[in-house]
Design an enzyme around this catalytic site. Structure first.
Site, PDB file in Angstrom:
ATOM      1  N   VAL A 125       1.117  -1.273   0.168  1.00 33.12           N
ATOM      2  CA  VAL A 125      -0.094   0.095  -0.275  1.00 33.12           C
ATOM      3  C   VAL A 125       1.006   1.393   0.008  1.00 33.12           C
ATOM      4  O   VAL A 125       1.834   1.578   0.503  1.00 33.12           O
ATOM      5  CB  VAL A 125      -0.867   0.305   1.616  1.00 33.12           C
ATOM      6  CG1 VAL A 125      -1.666   1.266   1.482  1.00 33.12           C
ATOM      7  CG2 VAL A 125      -1.880  -1.102   1.126  1.00 33.12           C
ATOM      8  N   GLY A 126       1.067   1.800  -0.788  1.00 38.24           N
ATOM      9  CA  GLY A 126       2.057   3.011  -0.849  1.00 38.24           C
ATOM     10  C   GLY A 126       1.230   4.445  -0.010  1.00 38.24           C
ATOM     11  O   GLY A 126       0.033   4.343   0.184  1.00 38.24           O
TER      12      GLY A 126
ATOM     13  N   SER B  42       5.993  -2.337  -0.451  1.00 43.41           N
ATOM     14  CA  SER B  42       5.466  -1.448  -1.847  1.00 43.41           C
ATOM     15  C   SER B  42       6.881  -0.093  -2.003  1.00 43.41           C
ATOM     16  O   SER B  42       7.819   0.058  -1.180  1.00 43.41           O
ATOM     17  CB  SER B  42       4.828   0.128  -1.393  1.00 43.41           C
ATOM     18  OG  SER B  42       4.139   0.778  -1.855  1.00 43.41           O
TER      19      SER B  42
ATOM     20  N   THR C 141       4.226  -4.373 -11.052  1.00 42.10           N
ATOM     21  CA  THR C 141       2.643  -4.187 -10.823  1.00 42.10           C
ATOM     22  C   THR C 141       2.369  -3.348 -12.426  1.00 42.10           C
ATOM     23  O   THR C 141       3.183  -1.978 -12.292  1.00 42.10           O
ATOM     24  CB  THR C 141       2.381  -3.019  -9.851  1.00 42.10           C
ATOM     25  OG1 THR C 141       2.542  -3.247  -8.887  1.00 42.10           O
ATOM     26  CG2 THR C 141       1.143  -1.882 -10.105  1.00 42.10           C
TER      27      THR C 141
ATOM     28  N   ARG D  12      -8.903   9.563  -9.989  1.00 44.13           N
ATOM     29  CA  ARG D  12      -9.723   9.355  -8.720  1.00 44.13           C
ATOM     30  C   ARG D  12     -10.319  10.261  -7.796  1.00 44.13           C
ATOM     31  O   ARG D  12      -9.193  11.255  -7.167  1.00 44.13           O
ATOM     32  CB  ARG D  12      -8.665   8.969  -8.075  1.00 44.13           C
ATOM     33  CG  ARG D  12      -7.977   7.662  -8.120  1.00 44.13           C
ATOM     34  CD  ARG D  12      -6.187   6.743  -7.425  1.00 44.13           C
ATOM     35  NE  ARG D  12      -5.712   5.396  -8.020  1.00 44.13           N
ATOM     36  CZ  ARG D  12      -4.574   5.385  -7.965  1.00 44.13           C
ATOM     37  NH1 ARG D  12      -4.105   6.005  -6.974  1.00 44.13           N
ATOM     38  NH2 ARG D  12      -4.195   4.566  -7.938  1.00 44.13           N
TER      39      ARG D  12
ATOM     40  N   SER E  46      -5.475  -9.133 -10.146  1.00 40.93           N
ATOM     41  CA  SER E  46      -6.161  -8.121  -9.055  1.00 40.93           C
ATOM     42  C   SER E  46      -6.505  -6.725 -10.163  1.00 40.93           C
ATOM     43  O   SER E  46      -5.912  -5.891 -11.155  1.00 40.93           O
ATOM     44  CB  SER E  46      -4.603  -7.341  -9.149  1.00 40.93           C
ATOM     45  OG  SER E  46      -4.615  -6.075  -8.531  1.00 40.93           O
TER      46      SER E  46
ATOM     47  N   HIS F 111      -6.751  -3.320  -8.897  1.00 39.35           N
ATOM     48  CA  HIS F 111      -5.310  -2.274  -8.153  1.00 39.35           C
ATOM     49  C   HIS F 111      -7.008  -2.049  -6.958  1.00 39.35           C
ATOM     50  O   HIS F 111      -6.893  -0.468  -6.714  1.00 39.35           O
ATOM     51  CB  HIS F 111      -5.747  -1.209  -9.043  1.00 39.35           C
ATOM     52  CG  HIS F 111      -4.541  -1.160  -8.280  1.00 39.35           C
ATOM     53  ND1 HIS F 111      -2.480  -1.426  -9.101  1.00 39.35           N
ATOM     54  CD2 HIS F 111      -3.966   0.711  -7.302  1.00 39.35           C
ATOM     55  CE1 HIS F 111      -1.739  -0.270  -7.813  1.00 39.35           C
ATOM     56  NE2 HIS F 111      -2.722   0.315  -7.514  1.00 39.35           N
TER      57      HIS F 111
ATOM     58  N   ASP G 141      -6.023 -10.472  -5.574  1.00 41.69           N
ATOM     59  CA  ASP G 141      -6.307  -9.236  -4.275  1.00 41.69           C
ATOM     60  C   ASP G 141      -7.712  -8.503  -4.727  1.00 41.69           C
ATOM     61  O   ASP G 141      -8.043  -8.949  -5.895  1.00 41.69           O
ATOM     62  CB  ASP G 141      -5.346  -8.578  -4.156  1.00 41.69           C
ATOM     63  CG  ASP G 141      -4.616  -6.950  -5.288  1.00 41.69           C
ATOM     64  OD1 ASP G 141      -5.617  -7.488  -6.301  1.00 41.69           O
ATOM     65  OD2 ASP G 141      -3.564  -6.600  -4.917  1.00 41.69           O
TER      66      ASP G 141
ATOM     67  N   GLY H  34      -5.869  -5.710   1.121  1.00 38.04           N
ATOM     68  CA  GLY H  34      -5.262  -4.555   1.292  1.00 38.04           C
ATOM     69  C   GLY H  34      -6.076  -3.612   2.336  1.00 38.04           C
ATOM     70  O   GLY H  34      -5.561  -3.406   3.439  1.00 38.04           O
TER      71      GLY H  34
END
Length: 434
Positions: free
Chosen positions: A107-108, A135, A189, A198, A328, A330, A361, A384
């Site tokens: 996790v960033g 990460s 990734t 976002r 995933s 994300h 995930d 996550g």
């Protein structure tokens, strides 16, 4: 006197028993044991920017909703009158025997939720004996995180997540550091060669990396530092930013999160240039299969591709000799309206047909979700947001307890459904409902 050794309580029963025993003395869990309550508690604890970044998704959140809806379409069909007194959650991944098929996802910018986030997540993972995937956008260097894990459990399992930079020497440096830090696999990734749309972050004008958060993997790297110094020496002309309250706060944030003295960093060009350099080189949109083919010559570690959703991409990965595929989307943070991870898993697992490890995930909230993913073909599952919420509430202990709860629920669900080993789960344990 009997010499029969009493059975060791399963992870699920042991966890339950501890919580109920604590309850006798008036002690309740610091982190809620169900996801909805956990999420509500974390939201109250986290800042608006932290919540937007960790909980938010791409666009209108359609992919996040699909992740949950798709999981709920699969129903567990319990079987009765089977001896489930002894169960095993153990799994093997790339030569490491793990107590459960669960990993801590990378996790960033975790420092938004808790200071030195990666150090605490690493300690939580080490206590449980399961891997933390370091990460690339971490809030502590992989060396410091590895050292913290080894203080808890020497040789605790860890992997490394690679964001493929536009600077190839930096990529090599990350790979070499990961090997020296004891990583057991490299997770590339693929789905974040650019940031998705976002709105939660955009509406706040908040990008943590622009504040100097989540770039510690870079500012601790000799190659990256060399790039920054060269840029400063070149004295590239830049427009002077307007002096605003927000700009001052950003400068203070950069100074606080950069290596060295915060006071000296305030007058140094290094923190600001580090942020600008990171934003320009952290990821490469031109990444392609030729790069993946060449990766085998750059690292001796097993290679896992994260972000695979199409069976044809999975087949191509297998053809390139990739060791693992992480199905995933994300966590719904990149493409709004994308296929759910669990729906993609069904086709990917069928296409791969055992020729590569398959992980999943996105959308995992509890042990029953893990059960479903394993039954549909995953060898292991990554968690996550839940562990980040636990971290926000109670640091390393919170992150540990959240994942311990997920593992406990997985164990109990396994037994109550008439199964004794997660390794033996198949789609026959489920029924798709509408």
């Amino acid at each position: 006197m009997s010499d029969v050794t009493p059975p060791v309580p399963s992870p699920g029963r042991a966890r339950q028993n501890q919580i109920y025993t604590d309850g006798v003395f008036g002690r309740k869990p610091k982190v809620p044991t169900n996801f909805e309550a956990l999420e509500r508690a974390a939201r109250r604890k986290m800042s608006a920017k932290a919540w937007a970044y960790v909980a938010g998704g791409a666009g209108d959140g359609g992919t996040m909703r699909s992740n949950r809806t798709a999981l709920e379409r699969w129903a567990i069909v319990p079987r009765m009158l089977r001896d489930v007194s002894e169960r095993s959650l153990e799994t093997e991944l790339f030569g490491q025997r793990l107590p459960a098929p669960v990993l801590f996802s990378p996790v960033g910018a975790g420092a938004l939720a808790y200071p030195d986030a990666d150090i605490h997540i690493g300690r939580a993972a080490a206590q449980l004996g399961i891997p933390y995937i370091f990460s690339s956008q971490g809030s502590a260097s992989m060396e410091d995180t590895a050292a913290a894990m080894d203080e808890v459990t020497p040789g605790a399992p860890r992997w490394y997540q690679l964001y493929w930079s536009t600077d190839e020497d930096l990529v090599d440096s990350f790979l070499q550091r990961a090997e020296k830090s004891g990583a057991a696999a490299i997770v590339v990734t693929l789905d974040t060669t650019m940031l998705g749309w976002r709105p939660q972050d955009l509406n706040l004008g908040s990008l943590p990396f622009a504040q100097g958060l989540g770039i510690n993997q870079y500012t601790s790297d000799e190659r990256f530092i060399s790039i920054v110094r060269d840029r400063i020496a070149a004295a590239l002309p830049r427009e002077k930013p307007a002096i605003t309250v927000g700009a001052v706060k950003s400068l203070i944030s950069m100074a606080r999160h950069a290596p060295g003295s915060a006071v000296r960093n305030l007058v140094s060009p290094v923190p600001r240039e580090s942020v600008q350099t990171f934003l320009e080189i952290y990821s490469r949109p031109s990444l392609n299969w030729t790069d993946i083919a060449g990766l085998r010559d750059r690292t001796s570690l097993p290679i896992v591709l994260k972000g695979i959703l199409h069976p044809d991409d999975a087949l191509q990965a297998v053809d390139h000799g990739v060791d693992g595929i992480l199905v995933s989307n994300h966590g719904g943070r990149q493409v709004d309206g994308a296929i759910s991870s669990i729906d993609a898993l069904v086709d990917v697992a069928k296409a791969v047909d055992g020729r590569s490890k398959v992980l999943l995930d996105s959308g995992i909230r509890g042990g029953a979700d893990v059960f479903k993913a394993l039954a549909l073909g995953a060898d292991a599952v990554c968690v996550g947001r839940p562990h980040m919420y636990g971290l926000a509430l109670d640091g390393a202990d919170g992150a540990r307890d959240v994942v311990a709860n997920i593992i406990a629920e997985l164990d109990l669900t396994l037994g109550l459904s008439g199964h004794t080993s997660t390794a033996d789960l198949t789609p026959a344990a489920l029924k798709k409902v509408t």
